[in-house]
Design a protein around this motif. Sequence first.
Motif, short mmCIF file in Angstrom:
data_model
loop_
_atom_site.label_atom_id
_atom_site.label_comp_id
_atom_site.label_asym_id
_atom_site.label_seq_id
_atom_site.Cartn_x
_atom_site.Cartn_y
_atom_site.Cartn_z
N LEU A 147 1.58 -3.26 3.46
CA LEU A 147 1.88 -3.00 2.05
C LEU A 147 2.78 -1.78 1.92
CD1 LEU A 147 -1.67 -3.59 0.51
CD2 LEU A 147 0.33 -5.06 0.25
N ARG A 148 2.46 -0.72 2.65
CA ARG A 148 3.26 0.50 2.55
C ARG A 148 4.67 0.32 3.10
NH1 ARG A 148 -1.43 4.86 4.25
NH2 ARG A 148 -2.20 5.25 2.13
N GLU A 149 4.80 -0.52 4.10
CA GLU A 149 6.12 -0.76 4.70
C GLU A 149 6.92 -1.82 3.94
OE1 GLU A 149 5.30 -1.76 8.74
OE2 GLU A 149 4.23 0.13 9.11
N GLY A 150 6.34 -2.37 2.88
CA GLY A 150 7.04 -3.35 2.07
C GLY A 150 7.14 -4.72 2.69
N LYS A 151 6.26 -5.03 3.64
CA LYS A 151 6.30 -6.35 4.27
C LYS A 151 5.82 -7.43 3.30
CE LYS A 151 5.53 -4.65 8.98
NZ LYS A 151 4.62 -4.70 10.17
N SER A 152 6.24 -8.64 3.55
CA SER A 152 5.82 -9.79 2.74
C SER A 152 5.14 -10.82 3.62
CB SER A 152 7.01 -10.42 2.03
OG SER A 152 6.60 -11.61 1.35
N GLY A 153 4.06 -11.40 3.10
CA GLY A 153 3.39 -12.49 3.79
C GLY A 153 3.86 -13.84 3.32
N ILE A 154 4.84 -13.87 2.44
CA ILE A 154 5.32 -15.12 1.86
C ILE A 154 6.47 -15.67 2.70
CG2 ILE A 154 6.31 -16.20 -0.20
CD1 ILE A 154 5.00 -13.87 -1.81
N ALA A 155 6.31 -16.91 3.17
CA ALA A 155 7.27 -17.52 4.08
C ALA A 155 7.15 -19.04 3.96
CB ALA A 155 6.99 -17.07 5.52
N PRO A 156 8.01 -19.80 4.62
CA PRO A 156 7.90 -21.27 4.58
C PRO A 156 6.54 -21.74 5.07
CG PRO A 156 10.04 -20.64 5.43
CD PRO A 156 9.24 -19.37 5.33
N PHE A 157 6.00 -22.77 4.42
CA PHE A 157 4.70 -23.33 4.81
C PHE A 157 4.76 -23.89 6.22
CE2 PHE A 157 4.12 -24.26 0.10
CZ PHE A 157 3.11 -23.32 -0.08
N THR A 158 3.67 -23.67 6.96
CA THR A 158 3.53 -24.29 8.28
C THR A 158 2.29 -25.19 8.33
OG1 THR A 158 2.19 -22.46 9.16
CG2 THR A 158 4.59 -22.29 9.38
#
Length: 444
Positions: free
Chosen positions: A31-42
């Motif tokens: 969260l602090r590094e601005g990462k995203s868990g949103i990506a193409p579905f697998t």
Amino acid sequence: MPATSAQRVVITGIGVISPLGNTPEELLSGLREGKSGIAPFTQIPTDVLPISNGAEASAFTGHISDYGPLEKSLQRTIRKGSKVMCREIEMGVAAAQLALHNGGHNPDDFDRDRTGVVYGCDYIMSLPEEYAEGIAACTTDGEFDFTKWGDLGLPKVNPLWLLKYLPNMPASHIAIYNDLRGPNNSITLREASAGAAISEAVSTISRGHADALVVGSTGSRVHTLRTLHASMQEKLASDTEDPSRMSRPFDASRDGSVVGEGAGAFLCESLEHAEKRGATIYGEIVACSSSAVGPAAGDQPMRKGFANVLRGVIRKGRENGFAPAEGKINVGHIHAHGLSDVDTDACEAGAIADVFGFAEAQPPVTTAKGHLGNIGAGSGMVEMIASLQSLGDKLFPIRNLEQLDENCPIAAVTTDDQSAGDNFINLNITPQGQTTAVWITKPR
């Protein structure tokens, strides 16, 4: 009158499964590094869906190692039990086991009859594969004949299939695996499930019916049918070239929420019990509040729901001796629902302004849904874990918030130098208007 040490409820263990990782440290750093868990579905086919992206808990494979350090006998038991656990239940059980381990759970230090489970869960949908063989047996030339189902179709369905999808099974499995014989309850309240579960746990412990409870919630909206239902019933964000840009809470350009999955759990105890066994205390639950405001309540029922729980949790905080009886209260930050839905965000922001005043007078407001999407019943727990981990340090900013919507008058956190304070209020709401607020502070 301030609560006694037997009535005060503290957090002594934390476990999480999230799109940013399966430890509290991975979640917060992401969260602090601005990462995203949103990506193409697998995990799911997208041929008939209007979206192709979501926030999958990709680090969770269901392998026994995902459940944390376990004795060999418990490993064997959970492996065997996995045959009747769908992914949603597996994530919930894993988060609970991680919380128990993190909390130093030793059966010798706990009265099994006074240690239980309160767990939140979405309604869980079966996978179509469960019925595929049975349907095929009743289908001729592409036509399904329901009259054949009893004789030909039903016998092809695994007789234990239902156990994989019952929403009370996370609490059931956790209690059985760990021989927890105390109060056991399951809460199915969509996004409000975590707050309702914590409220139930606090009530149970503070009235003396339990010494300790595993409290958590699990949810997955990444599912062949559940994702399809969400796309038909809710406003989901449109696919973008960069999927990490899809969830934009409170931003003027937001166009809907993003589906996600995950789970979180706390080991909660009375302060007296935690101190007696020398447990590490991560935080204390100051107060909980809930509200149900439906369309019949008139204009902007969601705004009223959010305002109700904010006022309710503050009132209870005062009654519990945490906040001054009169005058200004110190809230370190608000972890907003922050769905990224146009109307819901505006209602939530309006309610925060109704209770705290103009943005300059408000606590800082953040949300993790820009990174994680909407985890459903698991949202509240994962969000509370993120906020709890941040206390006493810097707060994570709202991802993708570039231009605050003029209809969202909040003290939005947009930089990484904002203090998280030493306490926070978490908000969550369902589309039907059930709303919860939980106020948590560092140990005091």
